[in-house]
Design a protein around this motif. Structure first.
Motif, PDB file in Angstrom:
ATOM      1  N   UNK B  21      12.874   1.052  79.253  1.00  0.00           N
ATOM      2  CA  UNK B  21      12.851   1.505  77.866  1.00  0.00           C
ATOM      3  C   UNK B  21      13.772   2.695  77.648  1.00  0.00           C
ATOM      4  N   UNK B  23      14.087   5.871  75.499  1.00  0.00           N
ATOM      5  CA  UNK B  23      13.281   6.661  74.568  1.00  0.00           C
ATOM      6  C   UNK B  23      14.001   6.816  73.227  1.00  0.00           C
ATOM      7  N   UNK B  24      13.184   6.767  72.149  1.00  0.00           N
ATOM      8  CA  UNK B  24      13.793   6.870  70.835  1.00  0.00           C
ATOM      9  C   UNK B  24      14.386   8.251  70.607  1.00  0.00           C
ATOM     10  N   UNK B  25      14.039   9.216  71.471  1.00  0.00           N
ATOM     11  CA  UNK B  25      14.548  10.570  71.275  1.00  0.00           C
ATOM     12  C   UNK B  25      15.929  10.755  71.890  1.00  0.00           C
ATOM     13  N   UNK B  32      20.525  12.108  61.846  1.00  0.00           N
ATOM     14  CA  UNK B  32      19.119  11.851  62.192  1.00  0.00           C
ATOM     15  C   UNK B  32      18.360  13.171  62.367  1.00  0.00           C
ATOM     16  N   UNK B  36      15.347  14.370  60.183  1.00  0.00           N
ATOM     17  CA  UNK B  36      14.090  14.725  60.851  1.00  0.00           C
ATOM     18  C   UNK B  36      13.617  16.099  60.396  1.00  0.00           C
ATOM     19  N   UNK B 245       4.846  15.925  72.361  1.00  0.00           N
ATOM     20  CA  UNK B 245       6.232  16.391  72.232  1.00  0.00           C
ATOM     21  C   UNK B 245       6.522  17.252  71.028  1.00  0.00           C
TER      22      UNK B 245
END
Lengths: 222, 335
Positions: B21, B23-25, B32, B36, B245
């Protein structure tokens, strides 16, 4: 993915939580950490979550040394980790949807993306129809599945679980373990701290055995 | 020994099958990050507002306590400004009395009055003859009959000089200059009352400053304690946020907005309290001033002062919340 090199943890009161622990976890691996109460399972998880720092040795997580990580870096490290607790740690004043959405809200994703990802995660744990419910309306097993959905919704590289089946009956425990295996099949490393040896034996994954902070076994559960 | 692996493809939440995977971060772009940031602020603000409105009575009373703490020094300051305004107008009416020698003739006195009236630092000069002075004295002193027994009029003629410039140094210089004029026996300037008023106002200003410091400290404590309670109520939520997080600034943000919102609410309430309070006092002040033949009236809350009050309250709320969160954030490490 994870590298423990002679990692020790000694508390200010002199208690030794971990004693020169060394092992490695590869990316995409599924393993259990087992041992009696006080063996060091929780300390190991707390070190991986940077809730505590090792007092000796080297602990690398995705190439980052957790002994020297700065406080400002910790949140960004945790965004690469999903964590499931025995007591779920759900927020009871938020809906299931908003509980699961929390890590994505922290990342600042657009609402549309959050909705898409949250619903997918809830579908994965078969709770899509409970999105608007509150955790208090759900059974213990369902609450644990919400916790799992929240832990994986941001696609972490590593999933940590601390006694995730501790409060569940054997049927529910097996169901939850099935969910973890599904997640692992997608490439997420899974590390579960548990003392349920019968359940671990059925799963036939790698198992680290701790005793009084020392690693006394590393092999496939049988 | 390695784990048993199962490579069966499966659908992943936003990810690709069989791949580790991502990570979306990972690697967020500027857009973005900006989105955010904006989204996080918007959510925090709305969430804080929602939480305050959820407990309207509690929030109202917190704002009211803060408003009282704000309106006391602000109200006193406004009253002092009004008294200063009143003192200023009286000071402008300050006059120098020139008592002329008894042998000065009316013609000489008139000539002197004309000369003085033409001076650049003199606004006006009026001559009061000896006869006018005696008439006035007879009427005001109640000694009319006794004064009639006197063989001669003992009172000198007087020139009343209204100065253009009203500060003490200039007035004193003018008095000395006028005292040197021919036929002037004595030049008298009575500034004692102006000095006393000025001293009282200075004392008042100092009192307001001290009171402001005390009440601002009290206000910071009130907001700090309120935010501390909010933090305590949300301790488990904060621990979870940190575990998944959330940064310190993410945790801090809703509380800062909450402090600022408390401040805005308190500022608005204080403005209202002062506006109504001054209006209520004004009736009595106008009546009292009328008895002294004055048209003096209290000014309301100037919009500039009102906006400063609002901004100050917002900042105090923000600072109080910041201090409270900074003090308690370190205690909120996940357990």
């Amino acid at each position: 993915m994870i590298r423990f090199e002679q990692v020790g943890k000694r508390y200010p009161n002199g208690h030794v939580g971990l004693h020169e622990l060394s092992f490695r976890v590869r990316r995409g691996e599924f393993l259990f950490v087992t041992g009696h109460s006080g063996a060091g399972k929780s300390t190991l998880l707390r070190l991986l979550l940077a809730m505590e720092r090792p007092t000796s040795g080297k602990l690398l997580l995705a190439g980052q040394d957790l002994a020297t990580i700065t406080n400002a870096q910790i949140p960004f490290l945790r965004r690469q980790i999903g964590v499931v607790f025995q007591n779920h740690q759900l927020l009871f004043d938020r809906s299931v949807f908003n509980n699961v959405a929390l890590p994505l809200q922290i990342l600042g994703l657009a609402k549309v993306d959050i909705a898409k990802r949250v619903m997918s995660a809830l579908e994965r744990v078969s709770l899509a129809d409970k999105a608007e419910h509150y955790p208090g309306d759900l059974s213990t097993g369902q609450q644990q599945r919400v916790g799992i959905a929240r832990a994986v919704v941001h696609q972490p590289a590593l999933l940590l679980a601390d006694e995730p089946t501790g409060n569940l009956d054997p049927r529910l425990a097996a169901e939850i373990m099935g969910v973890f295996e599904d997640i692992n099949r997608l490439g997420t490393s899974v590390l579960i701290a548990s003392h349920d040896l019968a359940l671990i034996a059925r799963m036939r994954h790698r198992m680290l055995t701790l005793q009084r902070g020392r690693l006394i076994g590393d092999g496939e559960a049988s | 020994m390695s784990a048993t692996r199962n490579s069966q493809p499966a659908e992943r939440v936003g990810g690709s099958p069989n791949k580790p995977p991502k990570p979306v971060s990972d690697g967020p772009g500027f857009q973005q990050l900006l989105h955010a940031w904006v989204e996080s602020h918007r959510t925090s603000l709305l969430d804080s507002l929602r939480r305050l409105l959820k407990q309207p009575i509690g929030s109202f009373f917190t704002c009211l306590v803060m408003a009282i703490a704000l309106s006391l020094p602000m109200g006193l300051s406004l009253l002092l400004n009004n008294v200063e305004r009143l003192g200023g107008s009286w000071q402008r009416a300050a006059q120098i009395s020139l008592f002329l020698k008894l042998e000065a003739s009316p013609a000489e006195a008139q000539r002197l009055r004309d000369e003085i009236a033409q001076m650049s630092d003199v606004a006006a000069a009026d001559w009061i003859s000896r006869e006018q002075a005696l008439d006035e004295f007879q009427q005001l002193s109640g000694l009319g009959e006794a004064l009639k027994e006197l063989p001669d009029n003992p009172l000198p003629s007087v020139i009343l000089v209204t100065p253009e410039v009203v500060d003490k140094a200039n007035l004193e210089a003018l008095r000395l200059r006028l005292a040197e004029q021919p036929n002037v026996e004595q030049a008298q300037l009575d500034l004692v009352w102006v000095e006393r008023l000025s001293a009282i106002l200075k004392l008042g200003e100092r009192f307001v400053f001290g009171l402001t410091l005390l009440l601002v400290s009290a206000l910071l404590l009130v907001i700090g304690n309120t935010i501390r309670l909010h933090i305590e109520n949300r301790r488990s939520e904060i621990e979870v946020i940190k575990l998944v997080g959330g940064t310190d600034s993410y945790v801090r943000r809703p509380f800062l907005y909450m402090g600022a919102l408390y401040g805005v609410g308190a500022g608005l309430l204080a403005w209202l309290v002062l506006a109504f309070g001054l209006d209520w006092l004004n009736d009595a002040v106008v009546r009292l001033a009328g008895l002294y033949g004055s048209d003096f009236a209290l000014g309301g809350v100037p919009s500039g002062d009102g906006l400063s009050l609002l901004l100050g309250a917002l900042l105090l709320g923000y600072i109080g919340a910041w201090l409270a969160v900074a003090r308690h954030l370190s205690e909120l490490a996940p357990r």
